[in-house]
Write a protein that holds these residues in place. Sequence first.
Motif, PDB file in Angstrom:
ATOM      1  N   UNK A  49      35.227  47.817  38.094  1.00 17.55           N
ATOM      2  CA  UNK A  49      34.904  46.426  37.784  1.00 17.55           C
ATOM      3  C   UNK A  49      35.914  45.832  36.809  1.00 17.55           C
ATOM      4  N   UNK A  50      36.084  44.515  36.924  1.00 16.98           N
ATOM      5  CA  UNK A  50      37.044  43.815  36.075  1.00 16.98           C
ATOM      6  C   UNK A  50      36.579  43.768  34.628  1.00 16.98           C
ATOM      7  N   UNK A  51      37.496  44.055  33.730  1.00 13.21           N
ATOM      8  CA  UNK A  51      37.223  43.908  32.306  1.00 13.21           C
ATOM      9  C   UNK A  51      37.866  42.619  31.815  1.00 13.21           C
ATOM     10  N   UNK A  52      37.791  42.367  30.529  1.00  9.97           N
ATOM     11  CA  UNK A  52      38.195  41.075  29.969  1.00  9.97           C
ATOM     12  C   UNK A  52      39.662  40.725  30.250  1.00  9.97           C
ATOM     13  N   UNK A  57      43.968  37.681  33.168  1.00  7.64           N
ATOM     14  CA  UNK A  57      45.240  37.648  33.884  1.00  7.64           C
ATOM     15  C   UNK A  57      45.065  37.094  35.294  1.00  7.64           C
ATOM     16  N   UNK A  58      43.924  37.393  35.933  1.00  9.02           N
ATOM     17  CA  UNK A  58      43.655  36.856  37.271  1.00  9.02           C
ATOM     18  C   UNK A  58      43.551  35.329  37.215  1.00  9.02           C
ATOM     19  N   UNK A  59      42.895  34.815  36.188  1.00  2.81           N
ATOM     20  CA  UNK A  59      42.784  33.359  36.011  1.00  2.81           C
ATOM     21  C   UNK A  59      44.173  32.744  35.870  1.00  2.81           C
ATOM     22  N   UNK A  60      45.022  33.366  35.058  1.00  4.15           N
ATOM     23  CA  UNK A  60      46.369  32.844  34.814  1.00  4.15           C
ATOM     24  C   UNK A  60      47.203  32.841  36.082  1.00  4.15           C
TER      25      UNK A  60
END
Length: 502
Positions: free
Chosen positions: A7-10, A15-18
Amino acid sequence: MNKNNKKLTLIPLSLMVVTSVFMFPNVPRAFLLMGYAAIPWYILAAITYLIPFAFMVGEYGAAFKNEKGGIYSWLERIIGPKYAFISIFMWYVGWLVWIILTCNSIWVHFSTILFGTDTTSKWSLLRIGSTQTLGLLSIMFAILLTFIATKGLDKVSKITSVGGISVAFINIVAYIGAIVVFILKHGKIAQPINAQAFLNSPNPSYTSAISIISFISFAILAYAGIEVVAGVTDDTENSEKTFPKGVLMGSIFIGIGYSLGIFACGIFTNWQNVLSGKDVNMVNVTIIMMNNLGYQIGQGLSLSQAACVLVGNWVARLVALSMFLTYIGALISYSYSPLKQLIEGTPKKLWPGKLSEIKDGIPKNAMWIQCIFIVFFILILSLGGQGASKFFDKLVLMTNVATTLPYIFMSSAFAKFKNNTSIEKPFVIYKSYGSALLWTIIVTFTVVIANVTVVVKPALKGDIASSIWMIAGPVIFSIIAIAMYARYEKMSKTTIDNSVQK
């Protein structure tokens, strides 16, 4: 346990948002339009649109994680299938306009690869003008693009990945290049900076109140793509706390990245000396500014005039090549993916004949119909009799209006979504209906005002034709969507009546 570990952590989420949102070409475009004055508007758009809208689509994505069809599935459950179809149709139209724009603008990058500068304003085939020449080339390119896309994406996947790496290269060159120029010029900045510079645009077209406010539309478009994070809420570790923090961190980074990028442009670019020419537009401005970056580095190294020009041309060539590769892959992908979502997510009976057929995972029949539309609009626009610069600018404005309309539909439906108790909401950021309603109003108002000012601005200056062009596309396609859905309803009613009679 293994699933939880994946699962994705913070930090990965941030970085995915960016990577989903940040696009470097938005930086030089913003500097062209507003100079340093673009920075406050980017920050305002992040507060009133980017962050709250990302939270909205996060809740949408969690609630409808098992649905296929994206925007249509979300809105169909909230406000009904007809409105949902009109919304996704408009979303698709935004991508259609983007394809038209990019089929034309890609020749700027091709020209730079060959000559080191944008020479498209001087191109002529068969003794026709530059606008008509670019239109003819774009039509041939659109047909070739459709042919390749219908054969599958496997043959161009390597080009797409190379293009993605090349985009990172552009960012590195721009930011490090600005630092190098700053050092070589002993701290002297090309574009003077003071308090007024953050309020007043050096661009004479952006001095009135209506034109300044209209810039927020470009800021919103620069933040487009944030909706992709909706699909990862369920895959985020401790999503109730991690998701809002990740989105907030990513959004802040994007806002700072755009702001620093605009400031970096001012380090090596003087607006009056470099960007005030009549042939500079929102398509070729990235190439022009990167060419200037190379030239300024050459000057800082005390090279000869000819050597400075050569360095500038080669920097521009490298940037143009990376953008060319990126756009080739993107065009092939977006020539089928939005259309596929439109067709797969909606009722099959909406589409006449064999348009709804999916062969080899691709809506081949629909793609060729799409190609006909692309060719038609390129032909109409290229025969308008205006110069290449105005032609490019008009297409960019049309793209801004068309692509932001679906965001109005999604944000305006959010309050109703929160009030619908029959929809299970496993992920909640807006804890109360009051807060949901408040941010629904703020986000929707921000996008509506942005679109209204963009459309009104040309008309106030006497250019009524441009305003008409900007609203003609969305209006025409809305009418088409309504007519298509009315046809579908009639067919469905006829089928039900026949079944009852039997």
